[in-house]
Design a protein around this motif. Structure first.
Motif, PDB file in Angstrom:
ATOM      1  N   LEU A 181       0.745  -1.182  -0.030  1.00 24.96           N
ATOM      2  CA  LEU A 181       0.102  -0.015  -0.014  1.00 24.96           C
ATOM      3  C   LEU A 181       0.843   1.155   0.201  1.00 24.96           C
ATOM      4  O   LEU A 181       0.627   2.335  -0.889  1.00 24.96           O
ATOM      5  N   ARG A 182       2.088   1.198   0.812  1.00 28.34           N
ATOM      6  CA  ARG A 182       2.973   2.391   0.777  1.00 28.34           C
ATOM      7  C   ARG A 182       3.498   2.503  -0.442  1.00 28.34           C
ATOM      8  O   ARG A 182       3.511   3.837  -1.133  1.00 28.34           O
ATOM      9  N   GLU A 183       3.829   1.621  -1.335  1.00 30.58           N
ATOM     10  CA  GLU A 183       4.433   1.705  -2.484  1.00 30.58           C
ATOM     11  C   GLU A 183       3.409   2.284  -3.616  1.00 30.58           C
ATOM     12  O   GLU A 183       3.755   3.047  -4.298  1.00 30.58           O
ATOM     13  N   PHE A 184       2.176   1.687  -3.452  1.00 31.45           N
ATOM     14  CA  PHE A 184       1.100   2.322  -4.393  1.00 31.45           C
ATOM     15  C   PHE A 184       0.838   3.590  -4.304  1.00 31.45           C
ATOM     16  O   PHE A 184       0.869   4.477  -5.285  1.00 31.45           O
ATOM     17  N   ILE A 185       0.860   4.352  -2.942  1.00 33.06           N
ATOM     18  CA  ILE A 185       0.676   5.744  -2.719  1.00 33.06           C
ATOM     19  C   ILE A 185       1.789   6.470  -3.321  1.00 33.06           C
ATOM     20  O   ILE A 185       1.752   7.526  -3.831  1.00 33.06           O
ATOM     21  N   GLU A 186       2.866   5.919  -2.924  1.00 32.44           N
ATOM     22  CA  GLU A 186       4.193   6.720  -3.387  1.00 32.44           C
ATOM     23  C   GLU A 186       4.497   6.720  -5.074  1.00 32.44           C
ATOM     24  O   GLU A 186       5.194   7.692  -5.549  1.00 32.44           O
ATOM     25  N   THR A 187       3.947   5.591  -5.879  1.00 29.63           N
ATOM     26  CA  THR A 187       4.179   5.383  -7.189  1.00 29.63           C
ATOM     27  C   THR A 187       3.222   6.233  -8.022  1.00 29.63           C
ATOM     28  O   THR A 187       3.408   6.613  -8.985  1.00 29.63           O
ATOM     29  N   TYR A 188       1.929   6.103  -7.644  1.00 24.43           N
ATOM     30  CA  TYR A 188       0.802   6.637  -8.383  1.00 24.43           C
ATOM     31  C   TYR A 188       0.406   7.795  -7.858  1.00 24.43           C
ATOM     32  O   TYR A 188      -0.080   8.144  -6.621  1.00 24.43           O
ATOM     33  N   GLU A 189       0.176   9.054  -8.654  1.00 25.98           N
ATOM     34  CA  GLU A 189      -0.518  10.261  -8.083  1.00 25.98           C
ATOM     35  C   GLU A 189      -2.146  10.158  -8.204  1.00 25.98           C
ATOM     36  O   GLU A 189      -2.428  10.904  -7.025  1.00 25.98           O
ATOM     37  N   ALA A 190      -2.566   9.353  -8.664  1.00 23.92           N
ATOM     38  CA  ALA A 190      -3.839   9.142  -8.672  1.00 23.92           C
ATOM     39  C   ALA A 190      -4.367   7.825  -9.262  1.00 23.92           C
ATOM     40  O   ALA A 190      -3.518   6.938  -9.666  1.00 23.92           O
ATOM     41  N   PHE A 191      -5.645   7.236  -8.988  1.00 16.97           N
ATOM     42  CA  PHE A 191      -6.236   6.145  -9.506  1.00 16.97           C
ATOM     43  C   PHE A 191      -7.837   6.250  -9.606  1.00 16.97           C
ATOM     44  O   PHE A 191      -8.245   7.060  -9.351  1.00 16.97           O
ATOM     45  N   GLU A 192      -8.230   5.407 -10.556  1.00 17.02           N
ATOM     46  CA  GLU A 192      -9.661   5.392 -10.890  1.00 17.02           C
ATOM     47  C   GLU A 192     -10.357   4.800  -9.540  1.00 17.02           C
ATOM     48  O   GLU A 192     -10.016   3.841  -8.843  1.00 17.02           O
ATOM     49  N   ASN A 193     -11.423   5.808  -9.269  1.00  8.24           N
ATOM     50  CA  ASN A 193     -12.246   5.598  -8.003  1.00  8.24           C
ATOM     51  C   ASN A 193     -13.174   4.251  -8.251  1.00  8.24           C
ATOM     52  O   ASN A 193     -13.994   4.373  -9.154  1.00  8.24           O
ATOM     53  N   PRO A 194     -12.988   3.373  -7.179  1.00  3.81           N
ATOM     54  CA  PRO A 194     -13.868   2.156  -7.331  1.00  3.81           C
ATOM     55  C   PRO A 194     -15.296   2.544  -6.989  1.00  3.81           C
ATOM     56  O   PRO A 194     -16.104   1.629  -7.098  1.00  3.81           O
ATOM     57  N   TYR A 195     -15.541   3.576  -6.540  1.00  4.36           N
ATOM     58  CA  TYR A 195     -16.950   3.780  -5.926  1.00  4.36           C
ATOM     59  C   TYR A 195     -17.472   5.098  -7.134  1.00  4.36           C
ATOM     60  O   TYR A 195     -18.648   5.594  -6.563  1.00  4.36           O
ATOM     61  N   GLY A 196     -16.739   5.381  -8.350  1.00  3.09           N
ATOM     62  CA  GLY A 196     -17.378   6.289  -9.051  1.00  3.09           C
ATOM     63  C   GLY A 196     -16.481   6.443 -10.185  1.00  3.09           C
ATOM     64  O   GLY A 196     -15.755   5.884 -10.450  1.00  3.09           O
ATOM     65  N   GLU A 197     -16.805   7.383 -10.885  1.00  3.46           N
ATOM     66  CA  GLU A 197     -16.146   7.788 -12.047  1.00  3.46           C
ATOM     67  C   GLU A 197     -14.933   8.681 -11.987  1.00  3.46           C
ATOM     68  O   GLU A 197     -14.211   8.962 -13.127  1.00  3.46           O
ATOM     69  N   ASP A 198     -14.621   9.455 -10.755  1.00  2.00           N
ATOM     70  CA  ASP A 198     -13.634  10.310 -10.708  1.00  2.00           C
ATOM     71  C   ASP A 198     -12.379   9.548 -10.471  1.00  2.00           C
ATOM     72  O   ASP A 198     -12.125   8.335 -10.285  1.00  2.00           O
ATOM     73  N   LEU A 199     -11.515  10.442 -10.452  1.00  2.00           N
ATOM     74  CA  LEU A 199      -9.965  10.086  -9.816  1.00  2.00           C
ATOM     75  C   LEU A 199      -9.712  10.151  -8.378  1.00  2.00           C
ATOM     76  O   LEU A 199     -10.145  11.304  -8.016  1.00  2.00           O
ATOM     77  N   VAL A 200      -9.079   9.549  -7.734  1.00  2.00           N
ATOM     78  CA  VAL A 200      -8.933   9.716  -6.395  1.00  2.00           C
ATOM     79  C   VAL A 200      -7.150   9.903  -6.191  1.00  2.00           C
ATOM     80  O   VAL A 200      -6.618   9.238  -6.734  1.00  2.00           O
ATOM     81  N   LYS A 201      -6.791  10.974  -5.513  1.00  2.00           N
ATOM     82  CA  LYS A 201      -5.444  11.050  -5.072  1.00  2.00           C
ATOM     83  C   LYS A 201      -5.413  10.652  -3.512  1.00  2.00           C
ATOM     84  O   LYS A 201      -6.107  11.304  -2.765  1.00  2.00           O
ATOM     85  N   LEU A 202      -4.363   9.684  -3.187  1.00  2.00           N
ATOM     86  CA  LEU A 202      -4.217   9.488  -1.689  1.00  2.00           C
ATOM     87  C   LEU A 202      -2.856  10.129  -1.236  1.00  2.00           C
ATOM     88  O   LEU A 202      -1.798  10.288  -1.938  1.00  2.00           O
ATOM     89  N   THR A 203      -3.030  10.714  -0.040  1.00  2.00           N
ATOM     90  CA  THR A 203      -1.690  11.281   0.482  1.00  2.00           C
ATOM     91  C   THR A 203      -1.460  10.397   1.879  1.00  2.00           C
ATOM     92  O   THR A 203      -2.279  10.200   2.677  1.00  2.00           O
ATOM     93  N   LEU A 204      -0.258  10.014   2.222  1.00  4.90           N
ATOM     94  CA  LEU A 204       0.183   9.068   3.293  1.00  4.90           C
ATOM     95  C   LEU A 204       0.616  10.127   4.292  1.00  4.90           C
ATOM     96  O   LEU A 204       2.043  10.893   3.943  1.00  4.90           O
TER      97      LEU A 204
END
Length: 428
Positions: A181-204
Motif C-alpha cells: 500500500l505504501r508503494e502504491f501511494i508513492e508510485t501513483y499520483e491518482a487512481f480510478e475511483n472504485p466507487y465512482g467515475e472520478d479519480l482519487v489522489k491519496l496522501t500518506l
C-alpha cells in the motif's frame, strides 16, 4: 429505532425463525393456577398447561473475550513472547517487523490467567487522506481500479473501503501501512475511483513517534475492555447471579415470571454482563406482560387417529396489534419434544406448510425454510386459530412440550417476544 432496540428486534426474529425456544430448569411449574387440568380418560391425550411468562431474557455466552479481547490460548508463541515482556516491564524494539506492528495494532486488549490487560501501542500513527482530482490536473501516473484493488489486498483481506474512508473528513487513521500500500501511494499520483467515475489522489502522513518503541501491558478491569457498557454482576445478589448463569446456558429465550427489578434494569442499560470470567450479550426480549394470550385445546384427542391440537392467539389490547412469526403465519413451524429431552423434536403437521411458498416439504417432512417474518394483524378482542396434527402414533406415555415464541408489536410502539410453552400428556 435506536441501536439497542434494533438489536433486540433482530434477536427476536432470529428466535422465531429458529423454530424453538429453550427452557431453563427454573422455568415456571407445569401446573400454574391458570393451567388446564389433565383429562381423566386414559385413552385420550390431554392438555396439562399453557404457560406464557411475563419476561424473556436472551444472554448469549461469549466466553472470556468480548469482541476484540484476545485470549492467551489463541495466540502464537511469538505473540505470547511479546506480551510476556510487555507485562514484565516492556517489550522494546527499534525496528519492529511488520507482524508485530500489525499484531499490536489489532490487539488493544488481551486476557491471561483470569486477568485482563490493555496493550499500549507506541508505534507511529498513519493518516491516509484522499481528494477527488481531474485527469487534467494529474501530471504523474494514474493507476487502474484493479491495480488499486491489488494494493489494498493484504493477508487475504481486500480493503477497498480505504479510498472511501480516506475521502471522509479526517481521513483514514491506522497504526500499520503494509509495504504494498505504501508503494502504491508513492508510485501513483491518482487512481480510478472504485466507487465512482472520478479519480482519487491519496496522501500518506504519520506522526513524529521515533524509535525505540516500548510496548507495555497494563492490567484493567473487565468492564474496561470495550467501548460498550458492561455490567459487572460479580457483587450482585445470589439470586441475580443464578439467573444470569442459568440464562447464559440456554440456547434461546430464558423464561421467567418475576425477575429481580435490578436485573432487568441492568440488562436494559448495558450491552454486556460479566460474571465469573464470562461475558454475555444482554437482551430483554419480553420486558413485561404483553396484551396477547396463547391458548391450546385438543380438537381430536385420539392419538391413533392423528390427534389434533388447536392453538390460538388473542388480542386483549384496546388497539390493533401485529404478530410476527416465521412462515407460515401465525405460528411458523412447530415441533414438540418429550419433557426434559429438548433435542428429540417431532414435527407438528399442518397443510399450511405445503401451501406456503417459503417452506419446502417432502411428504410430511420439512426441507428448506426461507428466513422470513410474516405478519398477522389482530383487531382488539380478535382471536386467530390454527390447527396442527400430532401424527406420531408410537409416543410413549408421558408429558410432551411445545415451545416457541411470536413477536408482538402494539399500536404505541411497545411489544417484544411472547414465549409460550404448552405441555400435553400421553396416558399410560
Amino acid at each position: 429505532m435506536d441501536r439497542r432496540t434494533a438489536l433486540q428486534t433482530l434477536a427476536g426474529v432470529s428466535a422465531l425463525l429458529g423454530g424453538c425456544l429453550s427452557t431453563p430448569e427454573s422455568a415456571p411449574s407445569e401446573t400454574p393456577p391458570n393451567s388446564q387440568p389433565p383429562a381423566t380418560d386414559n385413552e385420550t391425550l390431554s392438555i396439562v398447561s399453557v404457560e406464557t411468562p411475563t419476561h424473556a431474557l436472551r444472554l448469549n455466552e461469549l466466553g472470556a473475550s468480548p469482541n476484540s479481547v484476545s485470549a492467551w490460548l489463541h495466540l502464537s508463541d511469538r505473540e505470547r513472547d511479546v506480551l510476556e515482556q510487555a507485562i514484565d516491564g516492556g517489550y522494546e524494539t527499534a525496528d519492529p517487523p511488520e507482524w508485530i506492528v500489525s499484531f499490536v495494532s489489532s490487539t488493544p486488549y488481551f486476557f491471561r490467567d483470569e486477568e485482563y490487560y490493555r496493550l499500549d501501542n507506541p508505534f507511529p500513527r498513519y493518516t491516509i487522506t484522499g481528494e477527488i482530482v481531474t485527469e487534467e490536473s494529474v501530471s504523474g501516473r494514474i493507476a487502474s481500479g484493479e491495480t488499486y484493488r491489488e494494493a489494498v489486498t493484504h493477508d487475504g483481506v481486500i480493503s477497498t473501503g480505504i479510498a472511501r474512508l480516506a475521502l471522509e473528513e479526517g481521513g483514514y487513521e491506522t497504526r500499520s501501512v503494509w509495504d504494498g500500500l505504501r508503494e502504491f501511494i508513492e508510485t501513483y499520483e491518482a487512481f480510478e475511483n472504485p466507487y465512482g467515475e472520478d479519480l482519487v489522489k491519496l496522501t500518506l502522513e504519520h506522526n513524529d513517534a521515533e524509535p525505540p518503541y516500548t510496548i507495555t501491558a497494563t492490567p484493567v478491569q473487565p468492564t474496561e475492555v470495550t467501548d460498550f457498557e458492561i455490567w459487572d454482576a460479580t457483587n450482585a445478589t445470589s439470586e441475580i447471579r443464578s439467573v444470569v448463569t442459568a440464562a447464559g446456558k440456554v440456547d434461546g429465550l430464558y423464561q421467567i415470571d418475576t425477575p429481580p427489578v435490578e436485573l432487568v434494569d441492568q440488562l436494559e442499560s448495558h450491552q454486556y454482563v460479566y460474571l465469573e470470567n464470562t461475558f454475555y450479550t444482554t437482551y430483554v426480549e419480553t420486558p413485561g406482560a404483553l396484551p396477547v394470550s396463547v391458548g391450546a385445546s385438543l380438537t381430536d384427542d385420539t392419538l391413533s387417529d392423528g390427534a389434533r391440537i388447536e392453538l390460538t392467539l388473542t388480542n386483549h389490547d384496546d388497539e390493533e396489534v401485529e404478530i410476527g412469526s416465521g412462515a407460515p403465519r401465525p405460528f411458523g413451524i412447530l415441533r414438540f419434544h418429550p419433557r426434559g429431552e429438548s433435542d428429540r423434536r417431532v414435527l407438528l403437521w399442518t397443510d399450511a406448510y405445503e401451501e406456503s411458498s417459503h417452506v419446502e416439504t417432502d411428504g410430511h417432512s420439512i426441507g428448506r425454510i426461507e428466513e422470513i417474518m410474516e405478519l398477522t394483524r389482530l383487531k382488539s378482542g380478535e382471536t386467530v386459530r390454527h390447527e396442527f396434527r400430532i401424527e406420531e402414533t408410537d409416543l410413549q406415555p408421558g408429558r410432551y412440550v411445545i415451545e416457541s415464541d411470536v413477536q408482538v408489536s402494539t399500536a404505541d410502539g411497545e411489544g417484544g417476544a411472547l414465549p409460550y410453552r404448552i405441555v400435553f400428556s400421553v396416558p399410560e
